[in-house]
Structure formats: structure tokens, C-alpha cells
Design a protein around this motif. Structure first.
Motif, mmCIF file in Angstrom:
data_model
loop_
_atom_site.group_PDB
_atom_site.id
_atom_site.type_symbol
_atom_site.label_atom_id
_atom_site.label_comp_id
_atom_site.label_asym_id
_atom_site.label_seq_id
_atom_site.Cartn_x
_atom_site.Cartn_y
_atom_site.Cartn_z
ATOM 1 N N SER A 1 -1.625 -50.091 -23.468
ATOM 2 C CA SER A 1 -1.520 -49.910 -24.914
ATOM 3 C C SER A 1 -2.876 -49.587 -25.533
ATOM 4 O O SER A 1 -3.008 -48.650 -26.320
ATOM 5 C CB SER A 1 -0.947 -51.178 -25.550
ATOM 6 N N GLY B 1 -4.376 -46.334 -23.844
ATOM 7 C CA GLY B 1 -3.544 -45.169 -24.109
ATOM 8 C C GLY B 1 -3.960 -44.415 -25.353
ATOM 9 O O GLY B 1 -3.673 -43.226 -25.499
ATOM 10 N N LYS B 2 -4.664 -45.096 -26.247
ATOM 11 C CA LYS B 2 -5.177 -44.441 -27.445
ATOM 12 C C LYS B 2 -6.134 -43.305 -27.071
ATOM 13 O O LYS B 2 -6.277 -42.341 -27.806
ATOM 14 C CB LYS B 2 -5.918 -45.438 -28.327
ATOM 15 N N TYR B 3 -6.783 -43.466 -25.939
ATOM 16 C CA TYR B 3 -7.794 -42.500 -25.521
ATOM 17 C C TYR B 3 -7.260 -41.513 -24.489
ATOM 18 O O TYR B 3 -7.685 -40.373 -24.449
ATOM 19 C CB TYR B 3 -9.016 -43.227 -24.946
ATOM 20 N N THR B 4 -6.354 -41.985 -23.648
ATOM 21 C CA THR B 4 -5.886 -41.127 -22.556
ATOM 22 C C THR B 4 -4.645 -40.332 -22.922
ATOM 23 O O THR B 4 -4.346 -39.338 -22.285
ATOM 24 C CB THR B 4 -5.593 -41.965 -21.306
ATOM 25 N N LYS B 5 -3.877 -40.800 -23.892
ATOM 26 C CA LYS B 5 -2.668 -40.108 -24.364
ATOM 27 C C LYS B 5 -1.787 -39.616 -23.221
ATOM 28 O O LYS B 5 -1.410 -38.449 -23.146
ATOM 29 C CB LYS B 5 -3.037 -38.961 -25.282
ATOM 30 N N GLY B 6 -1.514 -40.523 -22.279
ATOM 31 C CA GLY B 6 -0.598 -40.225 -21.189
ATOM 32 C C GLY B 6 -1.245 -39.602 -19.958
ATOM 33 O O GLY B 6 -0.573 -39.393 -18.957
#
Length: 101
Positions: free
Chosen positions: A86, A89-94
């Protein structure tokens, strides 16, 4: 060349933000339980086990205690994984970036 320099600055800024987020995860704690709270484990966001609490009432049944510890560990480990995904994921976006978390 100006665009390349701007891109490099943005990449460096993102790297710094990711490092700060990873540090912050190490300061967060998550609790996992089993047996209605008979076993409680606390782990930080770096998946380091910080504490184990066992209700003395279940200490006599070693086999059950082993199962409860395993279940509590799986619970806390899953919660830390979800927290990490969570937050990062803000940085990797999937994107699946090996070794990032």
C-alpha cells in the motif's frame, strides 16, 4: 538535453521519496494474532519480529501453541506485506521492481 536533466532530477526526487517511505515503514508496527488473542506477534514494516506475547493458558499444550504461533506469524506477515504494498505502491504504481520491498 534540458529534458534529460529534468528527468534525472525527477528520478532523483522519486528515489529520495522512496527511501523516506522505506524508512518510515521500519517505524510502523503491525500486530498479528491467533487463537482469539492467545498469541500476539508484533512486527515492523521491515518484517522484523519485535515481540511475542503468549497467554499462559495455552502454554501447556505445546502442539496447539506451535499452531497458534505459526498462525499469528502468517497473520502479521500478511498484514505487513499489505502495508508495504500500500505504501510503496504510491511510487511503483503496479510495477514489479525486484528488491524494492
Amino acid at each position: 538535453m534540458k529534458n534529460m536533466n529534468q528527468l534525472m532530477r525527477q528520478a532523483k526526487k522519486m528515489q529520495e521519496e522512496i527511501m523516506k517511505a522505506q524508512e518510515a515503514l521500519g517505524e510502523r508496527t503491525v500486530e498479528g494474532t491467533a487463537g482469539g488473542g492467545a498469541v500476539k506477534l508484533v512486527m515492523n514494516g521491515h518484517k522484523e519480529l519485535l515481540s511475542v506475547e503468549i497467554n499462559p493458558d495455552v502454554a501447556g499444550d505445546v502442539e496447539m501453541l506451535q499452531d497458534l504461533i505459526l498462525a499469528a506469524f502468517q497473520d502479521v506477515n500478511q498484514k505487513v506485506t499489505e502495508l508495504t504494498e500500500s505504501e510503496m505502491g504510491k511510487y511503483t504504481k503496479g510495477m514489479n521492481i525486484p528488491g524494492l520491498f
